[in-house]
Structures are given as C-alpha cells and as structure tokens.
Design an enzyme around this catalytic site. Structure first.
Site, short mmCIF file in Angstrom:
data_model
loop_
_atom_site.label_atom_id
_atom_site.label_comp_id
_atom_site.label_asym_id
_atom_site.label_seq_id
_atom_site.Cartn_x
_atom_site.Cartn_y
_atom_site.Cartn_z
N TYR A 136 0.90 -1.17 -0.15
CA TYR A 136 0.10 0.04 0.04
C TYR A 136 1.00 1.16 0.01
O TYR A 136 0.46 2.25 -0.65
CB TYR A 136 -0.97 0.30 1.23
CG TYR A 136 -2.31 -0.51 1.16
CD1 TYR A 136 -2.41 -1.77 0.70
CD2 TYR A 136 -3.36 0.28 1.31
CE1 TYR A 136 -3.77 -2.16 0.62
CE2 TYR A 136 -4.53 -0.40 1.04
CZ TYR A 136 -4.83 -1.61 0.83
OH TYR A 136 -5.94 -2.20 0.56
N LYS A 186 2.38 -15.05 2.81
CA LYS A 186 2.68 -15.95 1.64
C LYS A 186 4.38 -16.20 1.38
O LYS A 186 4.86 -15.94 0.62
CB LYS A 186 2.22 -14.95 0.41
CG LYS A 186 2.14 -15.52 -0.99
CD LYS A 186 1.11 -16.87 -0.87
CE LYS A 186 1.18 -17.70 -2.49
NZ LYS A 186 0.53 -18.77 -2.44
N ASP A 218 -3.42 -17.96 0.77
CA ASP A 218 -4.69 -18.50 -0.29
C ASP A 218 -5.16 -19.71 0.62
O ASP A 218 -6.64 -19.79 0.47
CB ASP A 218 -3.83 -19.32 -1.45
CG ASP A 218 -2.40 -19.91 -1.05
OD1 ASP A 218 -2.03 -19.94 0.18
OD2 ASP A 218 -2.25 -20.84 -2.11
N ASP A 242 -6.85 -6.66 4.18
CA ASP A 242 -7.84 -5.94 3.31
C ASP A 242 -8.89 -6.99 2.59
O ASP A 242 -9.94 -6.96 2.81
CB ASP A 242 -7.23 -4.76 2.27
CG ASP A 242 -8.45 -4.14 1.32
OD1 ASP A 242 -9.40 -3.91 1.87
OD2 ASP A 242 -8.39 -4.45 0.31
N ASP A 246 -13.09 -8.31 3.93
CA ASP A 246 -14.14 -8.00 3.20
C ASP A 246 -14.81 -9.64 2.96
O ASP A 246 -15.91 -9.70 3.16
CB ASP A 246 -13.96 -7.88 1.44
CG ASP A 246 -14.25 -6.34 1.47
OD1 ASP A 246 -13.79 -5.44 2.47
OD2 ASP A 246 -14.58 -5.70 0.50
#
Ligand code: IPM
Ligand code: MG
Length: 347
Positions: A136, A186, A218, A242, A246
């Site tokens: 970001y 990851k 994942d 983020d 959601d």
C-alpha cells in the site's frame, strides 16, 4: 471527549449521521463533535481529498468517526488526489497502524451468512490488519520498459519493527480472547512474508500462553469459508487483511454489519465501517448504518475506555437485529434512518 466526524462520500454522510445520533442519545458528558471534509467531497470543496484543515481537526481530536470515501467521478484524477488518499493519508499521518476488524455472527443471523448456517454459527474472529506498510505504501508507478511496453509496479516491503508492533497487537488481542493467533502470510513465495513470519516467531517467545500458527493467505481464504470456527485472532499484512476482512463480512451476513478500529500507539483511533461509499445507493436512505453505529461503540471502548456505553450500543444493535430489523442489504426494507431509530429506541 473530542471526536472528529468525517462523513466523506456516497453513503458516508447517511450512515455517519445515524452513528452520531446514537452517540448523542447516550448523553455522555463532555461529548464534543467537530465535522471535517474528506474524500471526493473534500476535493470538490478544497481541491484535496485530505485538506490541511481536516488533518488539523484529526490531530486535535481524541478519536475520529469516519464514514467512507470513494467517488467514481474522481477516477480520472492523479492518484494523490483520489478520495481514497484521505483514509490512507489519515492512517499514515496519525500512525494508525493497527486495524481491528472483528467478525462475529449475531444470534439469529445464521441464515444471512453466505455460508451454510451450521458453518456460519461458529464464526467469532478478529482480524488484526497492519495498516501503515506493505505494498500500500511502497514506491509505485507506471513506467515504460526499454521495449516500449508499459509496466505498473508497486513495491511490497515490511521492516521488522513494523511487523513487531503489529505482532504485539495480535498477541495481546489473543491473550484477551482464546489465546490462539494465526499469522497469515505468503512465505512460500514472498521475502516480505518470510521476514514477517520470522518476526512473528520471535515475538511469540514473549507470549508463551498464546498458540501461534501460520497459514498461507490462499489457504486462509479457503479455510475462512471451509471452517471459520478454527480462527480466533488472525494477524496479517495490509493487503491480505484488506481482502480477508471483506470475505469475513459475507461469512457473517453482510458487509453492512462490520465495524473497525484503526489504532495508533496510545488511545487515539479512527473508527469506520469496513464497507465503502457505495455510490450506487447513495442518498436513497438504503444503506445499513449498523456497521458505523458499531464503529462508534468501538470508538468509546478503545479511545475512551468507556466499556459500559460501548456495550449498550452493541446490545441495542443485537436486540434490533434479534427483533427483525433488516436493511436492504439483509433482504429487508428498512431505510437508514429507520434503522437508526430502531437502535436509538432500544438504547
Ligand atoms: C478498507 C478499504 C480501503 C483499503 C480503501 C478505501 C483504500 O478497502 O478500509 O478496507 O484498501 O484499505
Ligand atoms: Mg477494504
């Protein structure tokens, strides 16, 4: 209690208005609210999504209640002038590095989850998302390669101190809950994640009671819908947090129900629903204000240590939902204002 209220774009003003009504209805002594412009609304008025005057109001406040930013009419602007820069700028400028996004299923809401009710019923988790670093805030750009092709690039990076301080937030949160912390990364592909994982393991030594586990992002996305009950506290970087938050919102029924706190060292915090500005339903009295109302509860708890009024708000929301109060996001027909009324009545 100095609270800055930044309503922003789209449905931001409508949902914020209801949260402010709820705060006022509590009759808290010394409550002082100051409004400020952010996002596309601020750009249109001041030529910048996060004007100096707004930043000054934010700095002077003990806490910030934030609506939403995002406005398609600003899509053509250079990135530093886009509405999203208001929230990104506030997070950075105020050092709001720790984002708490709880996802818990309210009683009786099993049927609204995107998951089967028996799976959804187990959800009670907290996503601790790092908010000041990662891809970001790295350098970024669009450049032209020697052969003439355009290339977009964004630098992902985490320094160890950035990982360490969010690790402590995660471990402390786990200590106050079921003492289970899952760090999502990851590390099988990214060096940023490898360092993240190493630091998590180092910090774990200071919290012997907490059971630390690691999961690739994942797999975490898959496990979140396969068996969400396995998670207590999840700690992760800015981008993965983020996305996963959601996803978690649909597991508990609606993104219109998820609140969040963004905390600095100390008690200063910004509180916002995790949903966006939803321009498609803006100004139609169709947005669900409960996520913002629940954000106001988090504000009282985390910035002012006011547990009792925070719990009162949460109980009023839970009762409203239990009584069948449903906005359009939950297949009902109650408008933004009517839902606000329902919560204020139950307070
Ligand atoms: C969020 C939002 C923001 C983010 C946007 C509006 C910049 O999606 O708070 O989750 O990506 O952090
Ligand atoms: Mg988001």
């Amino acid at each position: 209690m100095k609270i800055a209220v930044f309503a922003g774009d789209g449905i931001g003003p409508e949902v914020t208005e209801q949260a402010v009504r709820v705060l006022r209805a509590l009759g808290l002594p010394g409550l002082e609210l100051t409004e400020g412009d952010v996002g596309g609304a601020a750009y249109n008025k001041h030529g910048h999504p996060l004007p100096e005057v707004t930043l000054a109001t934010a700095r002077a406040a003990d806490a910030i209640l934030f609506g939403a930013v995002g406005d398609f009419s600003c899509d053509h602007l250079e990135r530093h002038l886009r509405p999203e820069q208001a929230i990104l700028g506030l997070r950075k400028e105020l050092g709001l590095f720790a984002n708490l996004r709880p996802a818990r299923l309210f009683a009786g809401m099993e049927g609204f989850s995107a998951l089967r009710p028996e799976v959804a019923g187990q959800i009670d988790l907290l996503i601790v998302r790092e908010l000041n670093g990662d891809v970001y805030f790295g350098e970024k750009g669009i450049r032209t390669l020697p052969d003439g092709r355009r290339q977009g690039w964004d630098m992902m990076a985490y320094a160890e101190d950035e990982v360490r301080r969010i690790a402590h937030v995660g471990f402390r949160a786990a200590m106050g809950r079921k003492k289970k912390l899952c760090s999502v990364d990851k590390a099988n592909v990214l060096e940023t994640s490898q360092l993240w994982r190493n630091v998590m393991i180092e910090v774990a030594a200071e919290y012997p009671e907490v059971e630390l586990s690691h999961m690739y992002v994942d797999n975490a996305a898959m496990q979140l819908v396969r068996a969400p009950g396995q998670f207590d506290v999840v700690v992760t970087g800015n981008l993965f947090g983020d996305i996963l938050s959601d996803q978690a919102s649909m597991c508990v029924g609606s993104i219109g129900l998820l609140a969040s706190a963004s905390l600095a060292e100390g008690t200063k915090g910004l509180y916002e629903p995790i949903h966006g500005s939803a321009p498609d339903i803006a100004g139609q009295d169709k947005a669900n204000p409960l996520a913002t109302i629940l954000s106001a509860a988090m504000l009282l708890r985390h910035s002012f240590g006011a547990e009792a009024p925070a719990a009162r708000i949460e109980a009023a929301v839970a009762r409203a939902l239990g009584d069948g109060v449903r906005g359009f996001d939950l297949g009902g027909s109650m408008g933004t204002r009517a839902i606000g009324d329902a919560v204020v009545e139950r307070l």
